[in-house]
Motif scaffolding. Structure first.
Motif, PDB file in Angstrom:
ATOM      1  N   PRO A  20       0.825  -1.209   0.000  1.00  0.00           N
ATOM      2  CA  PRO A  20       0.000   0.000   0.000  1.00  0.00           C
ATOM      3  C   PRO A  20       0.860   1.260   0.000  1.00  0.00           C
ATOM      4  N   ALA A  21       0.486   2.223  -0.850  1.00  0.00           N
ATOM      5  CA  ALA A  21       1.257   3.467  -0.924  1.00  0.00           C
ATOM      6  C   ALA A  21       1.126   4.235   0.382  1.00  0.00           C
ATOM      7  N   GLY A  22       2.218   4.839   0.787  1.00  0.00           N
ATOM      8  CA  GLY A  22       2.177   5.771   1.919  1.00  0.00           C
ATOM      9  C   GLY A  22       2.136   5.124   3.290  1.00  0.00           C
ATOM     10  N   SER A  23       2.192   3.787   3.359  1.00  0.00           N
ATOM     11  CA  SER A  23       2.110   3.200   4.696  1.00  0.00           C
ATOM     12  C   SER A  23       3.490   3.187   5.363  1.00  0.00           C
ATOM     13  N   ALA A  24       3.498   3.049   6.671  1.00  0.00           N
ATOM     14  CA  ALA A  24       4.757   3.085   7.422  1.00  0.00           C
ATOM     15  C   ALA A  24       5.630   1.881   7.062  1.00  0.00           C
ATOM     16  N   THR A  25       6.937   2.069   7.121  1.00  0.00           N
ATOM     17  CA  THR A  25       7.866   0.959   6.852  1.00  0.00           C
ATOM     18  C   THR A  25       8.978   0.969   7.900  1.00  0.00           C
ATOM     19  N   ALA A  26       9.677  -0.162   7.975  1.00  0.00           N
ATOM     20  CA  ALA A  26      10.845  -0.258   8.855  1.00  0.00           C
ATOM     21  C   ALA A  26      12.000  -0.843   8.040  1.00  0.00           C
ATOM     22  N   PRO A  27      13.243  -0.501   8.384  1.00  0.00           N
ATOM     23  CA  PRO A  27      14.369  -1.044   7.620  1.00  0.00           C
ATOM     24  C   PRO A  27      14.621  -2.512   7.932  1.00  0.00           C
ATOM     25  N   VAL A  28      15.076  -3.241   6.915  1.00  0.00           N
ATOM     26  CA  VAL A  28      15.510  -4.629   7.084  1.00  0.00           C
ATOM     27  C   VAL A  28      16.989  -4.651   6.721  1.00  0.00           C
ATOM     28  N   PHE A  29      17.813  -5.233   7.596  1.00  0.00           N
ATOM     29  CA  PHE A  29      19.263  -5.135   7.423  1.00  0.00           C
ATOM     30  C   PHE A  29      19.871  -6.406   6.854  1.00  0.00           C
ATOM     31  N   ASP A  30      21.006  -6.238   6.179  1.00  0.00           N
ATOM     32  CA  ASP A  30      21.912  -7.367   5.938  1.00  0.00           C
ATOM     33  C   ASP A  30      22.891  -7.334   7.112  1.00  0.00           C
ATOM     34  N   PRO A  31      22.759  -8.259   8.067  1.00  0.00           N
ATOM     35  CA  PRO A  31      23.563  -8.162   9.293  1.00  0.00           C
ATOM     36  C   PRO A  31      25.069  -8.306   9.044  1.00  0.00           C
ATOM     37  N   ALA A  32      25.457  -8.965   7.956  1.00  0.00           N
ATOM     38  CA  ALA A  32      26.882  -9.140   7.691  1.00  0.00           C
ATOM     39  C   ALA A  32      27.522  -7.861   7.142  1.00  0.00           C
ATOM     40  N   ARG A  33      26.691  -6.947   6.643  1.00  0.00           N
ATOM     41  CA  ARG A  33      27.231  -5.684   6.138  1.00  0.00           C
ATOM     42  C   ARG A  33      26.821  -4.502   7.006  1.00  0.00           C
ATOM     43  N   GLY A  34      25.800  -4.728   7.841  1.00  0.00           N
ATOM     44  CA  GLY A  34      25.358  -3.653   8.723  1.00  0.00           C
ATOM     45  C   GLY A  34      24.626  -2.542   7.989  1.00  0.00           C
ATOM     46  N   VAL A  35      24.053  -2.868   6.827  1.00  0.00           N
ATOM     47  CA  VAL A  35      23.323  -1.832   6.084  1.00  0.00           C
ATOM     48  C   VAL A  35      21.896  -2.306   5.816  1.00  0.00           C
ATOM     49  N   ALA A  36      21.000  -1.331   5.717  1.00  0.00           N
ATOM     50  CA  ALA A  36      19.619  -1.657   5.345  1.00  0.00           C
ATOM     51  C   ALA A  36      19.605  -1.982   3.854  1.00  0.00           C
ATOM     52  N   THR A  37      18.971  -3.092   3.514  1.00  0.00           N
ATOM     53  CA  THR A  37      18.892  -3.496   2.100  1.00  0.00           C
ATOM     54  C   THR A  37      17.469  -3.450   1.572  1.00  0.00           C
ATOM     55  N   ARG A  38      16.504  -3.447   2.466  1.00  0.00           N
ATOM     56  CA  ARG A  38      15.092  -3.405   2.082  1.00  0.00           C
ATOM     57  C   ARG A  38      14.347  -2.637   3.154  1.00  0.00           C
ATOM     58  N   ARG A  39      13.063  -2.386   2.871  1.00  0.00           N
ATOM     59  CA  ARG A  39      12.161  -1.893   3.909  1.00  0.00           C
ATOM     60  C   ARG A  39      10.969  -2.832   3.952  1.00  0.00           C
ATOM     61  N   VAL A  40      10.324  -2.884   5.084  1.00  0.00           N
ATOM     62  CA  VAL A  40       9.156  -3.751   5.197  1.00  0.00           C
ATOM     63  C   VAL A  40       7.961  -2.903   5.629  1.00  0.00           C
ATOM     64  N   GLY A  41       6.825  -3.149   4.987  1.00  0.00           N
ATOM     65  CA  GLY A  41       5.617  -2.413   5.330  1.00  0.00           C
ATOM     66  C   GLY A  41       5.127  -2.816   6.715  1.00  0.00           C
ATOM     67  N   LEU A  42       4.620  -1.848   7.456  1.00  0.00           N
ATOM     68  CA  LEU A  42       4.078  -2.135   8.794  1.00  0.00           C
ATOM     69  C   LEU A  42       2.557  -1.975   8.714  1.00  0.00           C
ATOM     70  N   ALA A  43       1.854  -3.093   8.866  1.00  0.00           N
ATOM     71  CA  ALA A  43       0.396  -3.052   8.710  1.00  0.00           C
ATOM     72  C   ALA A  43      -0.249  -2.307   9.861  1.00  0.00           C
ATOM     73  N   ASP A  44      -1.289  -1.533   9.531  1.00  0.00           N
ATOM     74  CA  ASP A  44      -2.117  -0.946  10.592  1.00  0.00           C
ATOM     75  C   ASP A  44      -3.368  -1.816  10.743  1.00  0.00           C
ATOM     76  N   ALA A  45      -4.269  -1.404  11.625  1.00  0.00           N
ATOM     77  CA  ALA A  45      -5.449  -2.239  11.911  1.00  0.00           C
ATOM     78  C   ALA A  45      -6.299  -2.456  10.652  1.00  0.00           C
ATOM     79  N   ASP A  46      -6.369  -1.454   9.772  1.00  0.00           N
ATOM     80  CA  ASP A  46      -7.186  -1.603   8.554  1.00  0.00           C
ATOM     81  C   ASP A  46      -6.631  -2.680   7.643  1.00  0.00           C
ATOM     82  N   LEU A  47      -5.310  -2.687   7.513  1.00  0.00           N
ATOM     83  CA  LEU A  47      -4.708  -3.696   6.626  1.00  0.00           C
ATOM     84  C   LEU A  47      -4.849  -5.097   7.241  1.00  0.00           C
ATOM     85  N   VAL A  48      -4.699  -5.177   8.570  1.00  0.00           N
ATOM     86  CA  VAL A  48      -4.895  -6.473   9.223  1.00  0.00           C
ATOM     87  C   VAL A  48      -6.331  -6.945   8.979  1.00  0.00           C
ATOM     88  N   ASP A  49      -7.270  -6.025   9.093  1.00  0.00           N
ATOM     89  CA  ASP A  49      -8.680  -6.375   8.876  1.00  0.00           C
ATOM     90  C   ASP A  49      -8.883  -6.877   7.435  1.00  0.00           C
TER      91      ASP A  49
END
Ligand code: NAD
Length: 503
Positions: A20-49
């Motif tokens: 979904p456009a505009g929804s909150a995200t959090a970084p996902v890291f490659d732990p061996a490099r210590g850098v964020a390589t992706r972001r993951v969407g964080l569902a709100d109650a509407d998306l869970v529903d």
């Protein structure tokens, strides 16, 4: 590239990727490099529903799909997963950091549960009693619950969801999985595999997120059950909240697993296994050994042997074939490392300090080498709290009884092990310890798929363990039918007495 330009790991709803456009995200890291390589969407109650409603819509047709057809989908999923597990292992290593062979190991243990679930027809059979009273039969059968929620931790992004979803799906339920936001991609990969295996859209759904997504599932009226795995405080919250909303719930919590080494043990075997179980997957396993209870007079010798083995361990980028990879995030690495100072301040000896590690990997990776702490006071937070990293504490005890008393004094009762050459001592140990899973000369006693998995005390809230026979009860509910097909000769007429079976 700024972190906002990174690719987003999608949700999986209605058999399709969803971002979904505009929804909150959090970084996902490659732990061996210590850098964020992706972001993951964080569902709100509407998306869970939305996700739950999609699963609820898919449920009736899946429930009524014949056993043979459901079984065929499971067999196809099993074949696809077995054939492509290297692909999944690479995804796990890229986000969790564990070495590739370890990632392959967790997939193999998950496959075991898929294989168990392929035999579900036998395990969900009902019962039949003819003529319980004259002309009356009683029978029972089991039906799926509906939409079942699974919330999983970061440390096994493939295996822990597979502790639950193969049986849940086999039994005819629709699954909504909320994987850890730290390593979310494995769940989406498995969702796509289900689709390829022929599972109807909506029967396997993935929503990503943090506490808000979990709380949305816990409170949703169309979610019938919750299977949770994670830390004890969150497990308690999940258990209490889901139960308050009338759901069936199993919530597996944290661990602080002790290995008792008796003086008659094979010390080389004990040292090998303490190192394997203490530092495999960088100690980020709920069945890791975090405390060695060394019964005197062997502690000095045992500590020396463990130290020698640690010095031979190679730490590095999990794709390069080392023994141990990085920790999952920088924050987690710092928290784990902080226990070294805590233990030292409390009087423990720092025999090997993992902060000095020289890894085969990028300098910014989330590194902490294997750490060995000796003579850790049992009052220290390094002993009383779950560390969940490559920190092995040694506590010296004078006797078997002192060791068992320490194990039983803990609030957590997930796993434990005894190392000894004395069958009588081992038998007494398994009888007396207040722990759910016990190893005898085996350090990580994770039961095979046809025995259920779960700890005691605050390592498991609820009364159903994961996989094995208990899973088939957890993911179904029984109906008992009392039936009489009338014929004029057996009609009893009006009788207001309580129904009895002695007629
Ligand atoms: P965690 O408790 O932080 O997170 C587990 C899941 O809960 C994640 O999906 C997360 O998004 C969600 N979550 C986190 N905080 C929440 C909150 N306040 N409310 C609702 N949901 C929340 O655990 P983790 O760090 O991902 O995993 C490590 C922990 O899991 C360790 O304690 C380990 O012992 C435990 N674990 C236990 C078992 C077992 O079988 N008993 C197996 C694996 C891991």
């Amino acid at each position: 590239m700024t972190t906002t330009d990174l690719p987003v790991v999608p949700h999986w709803v209605d058999g399709a990727r969803l971002t979904p456009a505009g929804s909150a995200t959090a970084p996902v890291f490659d732990p061996a490099r210590g850098v964020a390589t992706r972001r993951v969407g964080l569902a709100d109650a509407d998306l869970v529903d939305r996700a739950v409603r999609s699963a609820a819509a898919a449920f009736p047709a899946w429930r009524d799909t014949s056993i043979a057809k459901r079984q065929a989908v499971l067999f196809r999923f099993r074949e696809l997963l077995a054939g492509r597990k290297d692909e999944l292992a690479r995804i796990i290593t890229a986000e969790h950091g564990k070495v590739l062979s370890d990632a392959a190991g967790e997939i193999q243990r998950g496959l075991e549960v898929v294989e168990l679930a392929t035999g579900f027809p036998h395990l969900v059979k009902g019962e039949f009693s003819e003529n319980v009273s004259t002309g009356i039969d009683v029978y029972s059968f089991k039906q799926p619950l509906g939409v079942v929620g699974i919330v999983s931790p970061f440390n096994f992004p493939a295996m822990v969801p597979m502790w639950f979803f193969p049986v849940a799906i086999a039994a005819g339920n629709a699954v909504v999985l909320k994987p850890s936001e730290k390593d979310p991609s494995a769940a989406v990969w498995m969702a796509e595999l289900w689709q390829e295996a022929g599972l109807p859209d909506g029967v396997f759904t993935v929503v990503h997120g943090d506490r808000a997504a979990v709380d949305g599932l816990l409170a949703h009226p169309d979610v019938a059950s919750i299977s949770f795995v994670g830390s004890t405080p969150v497990a308690r919250h999940v258990y209490e909240t889901a139960a308050r909303h009338g759901k069936r719930v199993q919530a597996l919590g944290g661990a602080k697993n002790h290995m008792l080494v008796l003086p008659d043990a094979d010390l080389d075997l004990a040292a090998d296994q303490a190192v394997n179980a203490g530092f495999g997957s960088a100690g980020e396993r709920c069945m890791a050994i975090s405390v060695v209870l060394a019964v005197e007079p062997v502690a000095d010798e045992l500590v020396a042997k463990v130290r020698e083995r640690i010095e031979g361990l190679r730490v590095g980028d999990g794709t390069r074939g080392p023994d141990m990879g990085p920790l999952v995030t920088g924050e987690h690495r710092d928290r784990v490392a902080s226990y070294i100072d805590v233990a030292a301040a409390d009087g423990a000896k720092v025999v090997v300090d993992g902060r000095d590690v020289r890894p085969d990997g990028d300098a910014d990776g989330f590194w902490l080498g294997p750490t060995l702490l000796d003579d850790v006071p049992t009052t220290s937070r390094a002993y009383t709290e779950e560390i969940f990293g490559p920190v092995l504490c040694v506590v010296r005890v004078k006797s078997f009884d002192e060791g068992v008393a320490l194990i039983n004094a803990g609030e957590l009762g997930n796993g434990t092990a005894v190392f000894t050459a004395d069958g009588g001592a081992a038998r007494r140990f398994q009888n007396e310890v207040e722990v759910g899973m016990i190893g005898v000369n085996v350090p990580i006693p994770v039961p095979v798929a046809y025995y259920s998995f779960g700890g005691w005390k605050q390592s498991l809230f609820g009364d159903a363990r994961a996989y094995g026979p208990q899973a088939f009860d957890f993911f179904t509910r029984a109906k008992a039918v009392t039936s009489r097909w009338l014929d004029p000769a057996t009609h009893g007429g009006v009788d207001l007495g309580f129904p009895r079976n002695d007629g």
